[in-house]
Design a protein around this motif. Structure first.
Motif, short mmCIF file in Angstrom:
data_model
loop_
_atom_site.label_atom_id
_atom_site.label_comp_id
_atom_site.label_asym_id
_atom_site.label_seq_id
_atom_site.Cartn_x
_atom_site.Cartn_y
_atom_site.Cartn_z
N ILE A 119 6.09 9.57 -14.96
CA ILE A 119 6.53 10.18 -13.95
C ILE A 119 5.62 9.84 -12.58
O ILE A 119 4.46 9.97 -12.68
N TYR A 120 6.33 9.88 -11.57
CA TYR A 120 5.57 9.59 -10.08
C TYR A 120 6.07 10.36 -9.05
O TYR A 120 7.38 10.83 -8.80
N PHE A 121 5.19 11.06 -8.33
CA PHE A 121 5.33 12.09 -7.25
C PHE A 121 4.74 11.30 -6.09
O PHE A 121 3.38 11.66 -5.85
N PRO A 122 5.31 10.84 -5.07
CA PRO A 122 4.88 10.23 -3.96
C PRO A 122 4.51 11.28 -2.80
O PRO A 122 5.30 11.14 -1.75
N ILE A 123 3.63 12.34 -2.99
CA ILE A 123 3.44 13.31 -2.15
C ILE A 123 2.94 12.96 -0.71
O ILE A 123 3.45 13.12 0.36
N THR A 124 1.94 12.35 -0.78
CA THR A 124 1.24 11.71 0.56
C THR A 124 2.11 10.75 1.22
O THR A 124 2.54 10.70 2.41
N THR A 125 2.70 9.93 0.34
CA THR A 125 3.75 8.83 1.08
C THR A 125 4.92 9.83 1.92
O THR A 125 5.09 9.18 3.02
N MET A 126 5.35 10.61 1.26
CA MET A 126 6.46 11.49 1.70
C MET A 126 6.16 11.92 3.09
O MET A 126 6.63 12.00 3.99
N ILE A 127 4.91 12.72 2.89
CA ILE A 127 4.27 13.59 4.17
C ILE A 127 3.95 12.23 5.15
O ILE A 127 4.47 12.51 6.51
N LEU A 128 3.61 11.16 4.93
CA LEU A 128 3.24 10.30 5.95
C LEU A 128 4.45 9.62 6.82
O LEU A 128 4.81 9.51 7.91
N VAL A 129 5.61 9.48 5.87
CA VAL A 129 6.75 8.75 6.36
C VAL A 129 7.52 10.04 7.28
O VAL A 129 8.10 9.67 8.14
N TRP A 142 0.69 -1.29 0.03
CA TRP A 142 0.05 0.09 0.14
C TRP A 142 0.83 1.25 -0.03
O TRP A 142 0.38 2.33 -0.45
N LEU A 143 2.08 1.25 0.42
CA LEU A 143 2.80 2.02 0.66
C LEU A 143 3.43 2.78 -0.83
O LEU A 143 3.78 2.01 -1.58
N GLY A 144 3.01 4.03 -1.23
CA GLY A 144 3.39 4.56 -2.69
C GLY A 144 2.10 4.51 -3.50
O GLY A 144 2.35 5.07 -4.53
N ARG A 145 1.04 3.76 -2.90
CA ARG A 145 -0.29 4.01 -3.65
C ARG A 145 -1.30 4.74 -3.11
O ARG A 145 -2.44 4.30 -3.02
N LEU A 146 -0.93 5.76 -2.10
CA LEU A 146 -1.97 6.30 -1.12
C LEU A 146 -2.54 7.53 -2.30
O LEU A 146 -2.15 7.83 -3.15
N PRO A 147 -3.70 7.75 -1.56
CA PRO A 147 -4.31 9.02 -2.36
C PRO A 147 -3.56 10.11 -2.19
O PRO A 147 -3.09 10.31 -1.34
N GLY A 148 -3.27 10.81 -3.40
CA GLY A 148 -2.58 11.95 -3.43
C GLY A 148 -1.03 11.92 -4.01
O GLY A 148 -0.47 12.65 -4.14
N ASP A 149 -0.75 10.53 -4.09
CA ASP A 149 0.57 10.27 -4.70
C ASP A 149 0.00 10.31 -6.43
O ASP A 149 -0.84 9.70 -6.79
#
Length: 70
Positions: free
Chosen positions: A45-55, A28-35
């Motif tokens: 092109i991939y921007f894992p914004i929500t994952t970075m905030i959560l981590v 599930w990590l990296g596939r969150l809403p907001g990524d």
């Protein structure tokens, strides 16, 4: 400082063993809403914004707890 490094090494070892035993645990990590993910032809092109905030939040909490313990 030495205690912290030993504790961090033990934590990394335990997390590594758990992820080795259960490889689908963190799918599930990296596939969150907001990524954000953009695909066009051969370009992705991939921007894992929500994952970075959560981590960042989780690491901030853990490091503050460890700082108070040691």
């Amino acid at each position: 400082m030495a205690r912290f490094l030993i504790l961090a090494g033990i934590i990394f070892l335990i997390v590594g063993i758990i992820l080795q035993m259960y490889p689908g645990l963190m799918n599930w990590l990296g596939r969150l809403p907001g990524d954000l993910r953009f695909e066009s032809g051969n370009t992705r092109i991939y921007f894992p914004i929500t994952t970075m905030i959560l981590v960042s939040i989780i690491l901030t909490i853990l490091l503050n707890l460890l700082r108070r313990i040691f």
